[in-house]
Structures are given as C-alpha cells and as structure tokens.
Write an enzyme that holds these catalytic residues in place. Structure first.
Site: not given
Length: 444
Positions: A100, A240, A242, A244
């Site tokens: 992440s 960010d 990833d 999400d």
C-alpha cells in the site's frame, strides 16, 4: 504462536520478514484452505510496482500451482481492482501483493474471498496454522493435476470499463492533475479520467520499481498541491501505491482529506435521496468537524477502531454504504467491496460536475478542528503501549484537553510504530502537548 497476519494481510520487509519462502507457503496454504472440498481453486493474483513484486509473485504463484490451483495473473493493478476482478472472473479467491502506502522496501500479501471481501479471521487463522506448521502435509499433485497459470491480459481494461460505468455523468470541462504515486494507478487512472471526458495531466506516473510512494502520492501531496496551482487545474487527486486510497487538492492547492471527501459525498447523496440508512461509518481518527457537519445535516455517524477492516465490518452490520478513513481509504459498498481510490475520485469529481461548484466551496461545509498526527518508531509497540511513562503522559494530556479536545494513542497495525493524535481548538497548545507525548514515547 507468532501471528503473521496483521490487520491488512501479511506485511514485512521483502526478502527478510516477507521472504519468498513465506510467500510460497502462503500460496500453498491459502490455495488449499480456499479450495475446501472442491479440490481445485482459481485465484486472481495482482501486484503493485515494487521491485520485490516479481520475486514474491513468482513464489506465491508456485505455491498455488503446487497444490493444484489455477492462477489468473492480472499483473500490475490496484488492490481494489483485484477485489472486483475476483468477482468478475468468478474466481474462488484473489491475492494482491502490495504494501500500500509503505516504503518500497516493504511488501505484503493480502487475500480476498470469492465475494471480494477480506478473509474472515477464522480462515486467516487456518491459513496461518498451516504456514507455521513444522510439517507440510498439503497435497502435492503430479502430472496433469498440477496447477496452471493464465495471463488475463484484458484485466486493466475490464476494471477501467467498470469504474467508468459507475459514473452517472461525464467529467467534461474538469481539468484534473493525477498523482499516481509511481504505483498501481499509473496504468488505469489516466484511462479512466480521460475516458470520462476530463482534461488530465499526470504527476509521478513513471514507475521504475524503486520510486513507489517516494515523496509523492496520498501521503506526500506537496508536489500535487504545487502542480494544481501551477497548471491552473480545478482539482488534483493523489493515490497511494496500490490506489485503495485517494486524497484531493482544490484549485488553491489546499488538501481535501478523506474526512472532507466523505462529508462531500454523504451530503450530496443525501440531497439526492440516495444515502441508505442516513449514516456514515468512520474511525476514531476522523476529525470532529466531520461529526459536526454530518449530524447538523441529520445524518448519523458510526465510529469504529482504526482500520478499514473495522469500518467494513460496521458497514455490513449496519447497512451503511459509505464509510472510510481520514487517510482517504473510502469504501463505497454499492460499487466495490474495499477502499477504491479510483471510484472515490470519480464520485468526487461527479459532485463537482453535477453541482458546478469548486472543490474548495464543497469542502468548506466541514470545519476542521486542528489535529496533529505523529508516528514514533519503537522497539516493541505492544510493550510501549503499556509503558508507565507513556500512560502517565497520555493521562496528563487528556486531563489538559478535557471537554475541549481529544488524545488518541494506538499501535500501527502493520509497522513497529506508535501513532499519536491530539485534537483541539488551539494549534499552539496542541504542538506543546504533542511534543510532551513524543518525548514520552521516544526510545520505548
């Protein structure tokens, strides 16, 4: 027994805490548990742009195939895309390899169920038991019973088409800067927003395996703030690593965080009569201004522990469709089963397009009580939380702010870090209190 699953999957420094050997065992154990009595399992596997992604993906895929599982490789793609593709491809499970917003040296492995939700605790505990077991008694098929790998080359296009389908109207006339954090959003974000008609310019959209989240993205929006103003854009979005999470920047270069985004979406949905249950789920870290803005509009605010896992649990329990965190991890359950920065960004720009109001004006409905956040790295976060010096400092700080503000101290779910938060009406007083708390926590 040591725990390997944290609040957001398995995390660690790649090739040290999170080794290829561990990834292999997670692949074997995960595929075996999720196959259940069917004997065969189809698993979607995606990843972000980290250099360690190749190594961990190869080990994880080998593990899945070694127990007879079929792997649907979708390549570099956002975490929420893996959750959605698991359902769209009718797979039995999904796995994403990503840490992440964490530094490039870290990585993580997170499982999704066939329904696109994170695995329930009992299922993670069974996978963990098998991974940590000294003996590996899992199946070892041979010949034609071995698992296969299939590349799903149209996975990004499937996801882009789906995200665009969630938009009720186009974004023509909006000029947006996208900070892709040199991460998983790089390939899909420009396609989505351009296809919806926005004029798009890009920032930090050249991943090289080592620059993910480096002074960019949702945790470092400084470049985006400057770029939005310099390019005369109406809005900026920072994802960010990833994708999400997403936070926004208005035309003046001011950050619009997850709390403000949720407030804007909730109030707009309420005006349109489309917020089921009239409630929003947030964590204890959400700014008190969010509570004030939403309750003044007649909406209810449900509060949970920090972590999207707890937000989602409460949403499913209460029937809420909107919830999330100040960090920009926002869940819109009508569209996806996990935080989705792309869908959240599209929905936010939809409100701008529909109302014709600038983001600064929309965000002004939520007053922000000054709030300071500091992370302190410690040797043992659980021991630090119980240390008498820190407990005494927290008690004193809470007494000082009684009736006027809040003090929250909690361990990170994924790192050896203690997170400190103070909130109150006077920034100068908060800075003094935060310094006091930092001194108490440092060195523990």
């Amino acid at each position: 027994m040591a725990r390997i699953f944290g609040t957001d999957g398995v995390r660690g420094v790649a090739n040290q805490g999170l080794t290829p050997e561990l990834a292999l065992r997670l692949g074997r154990a995960g595929a075996a548990v999720l196959a259940g009595n069917s004997g065969r399992v189809r698993v979607v596997v995606g990843r972000d742009t980290r250099i360690s992604g190749d190594m961990l993906e190869a080990a994880l895929v080998a593990g899945i195939c070694s127990v007879g599982g079929e792997v649907l490789k979708v390549g570099v793609i956002p975490t929420p895309a893996v959750a959605w593709l698991t359902r769209d491809l009718e797979a039995d499970a999904g796995v994403v390899i990503s840490a992440s917003h964490n530094p490039v040296a870290d990585n993580g492995i997170k499982f999704f169920s066939a329904s696109g939700y994170k695995l329930p605790d009992p299922v993670e505990e069974e996978i963990e038991r098998l991974v940590l077991s000294p003996a590996d008694d899992l199946p070892r098929p041979v010949g034609v019973e071995l698992g296969r790998v299939r590349e799903v080359t149209d996975a990004p296009e499937r996801y882009c088409a789906y995200v665009c389908s969630t938009a009720g109207r186009g974004l023509a006339g909006l000029q947006v800067v996208l900070d892709c954090a040199n991460g998983a959003a790089c390939r899909v974000a420009p396609v989505i927003f351009q296809r919806l008609g926005a004029r798009v310019s890009l920032l930090h959209n050249e991943p090289d395996g080592t620059n993910i989240n480096v002074r960019c993205g949702s945790t470092h929006p400084e470049d985006l703030q400057a770029a939005v103003v310099a390019r005369g854009a109406m809005v900026g979005l920072a994802f960010d690593g990833d994708a999400d999470r997403v936070i926004a920047v208005d035309a003046k270069g001011q950050v619009v965080d997850g709390d403000a985004i949720m407030t804007i979406l909730a109030l707009y949905r309420q005006e349109q009569g489309g917020l089921p249950g009239g409630q929003v789920v947030v964590t204890v870290m959400s700014n008190y201004g969010l509570h004030q803005a939403l309750t003044a509009a007649g909406l209810r605010v449900q509060q949970t522990r920090v972590g999207d896992r707890y937000v989602l649990e409460e949403m499913l329990k209460s029937g809420a469709v909107l919830g999330g965190e100040q960090s920009g991890h926002i869940i819109l359950l009508e569209h996806n089963t996990t935080g989705d920065g792309l869908i959240t960004g599209v929905q936010l720009l939809q409100v701008m397009a529909a109302t014709g109001r600038p983001l600064s004006e929309l965000a002004a409905v939520m007053p922000h009580l000054p709030q300071l956040l500091v992370n302190v790295r410690v040797a043992d976060k659980e021991a630090a939380m119980d240390h008498p010096d820190l407990l005494a400092a927290v008690a004193a700080a809470r007494e000082q702010l009684a009736g006027r503000g809040r003090v929250l101290v909690r361990p990170s779910g994924t790192e050896p870090i203690i997170r400190l938060m103070v909130e109150g009406p006077d920034r100068g007083e908060l800075e003094a209190i935060m310094g006091f708390l930092q001194r108490a926590a440092t060195g523990l």
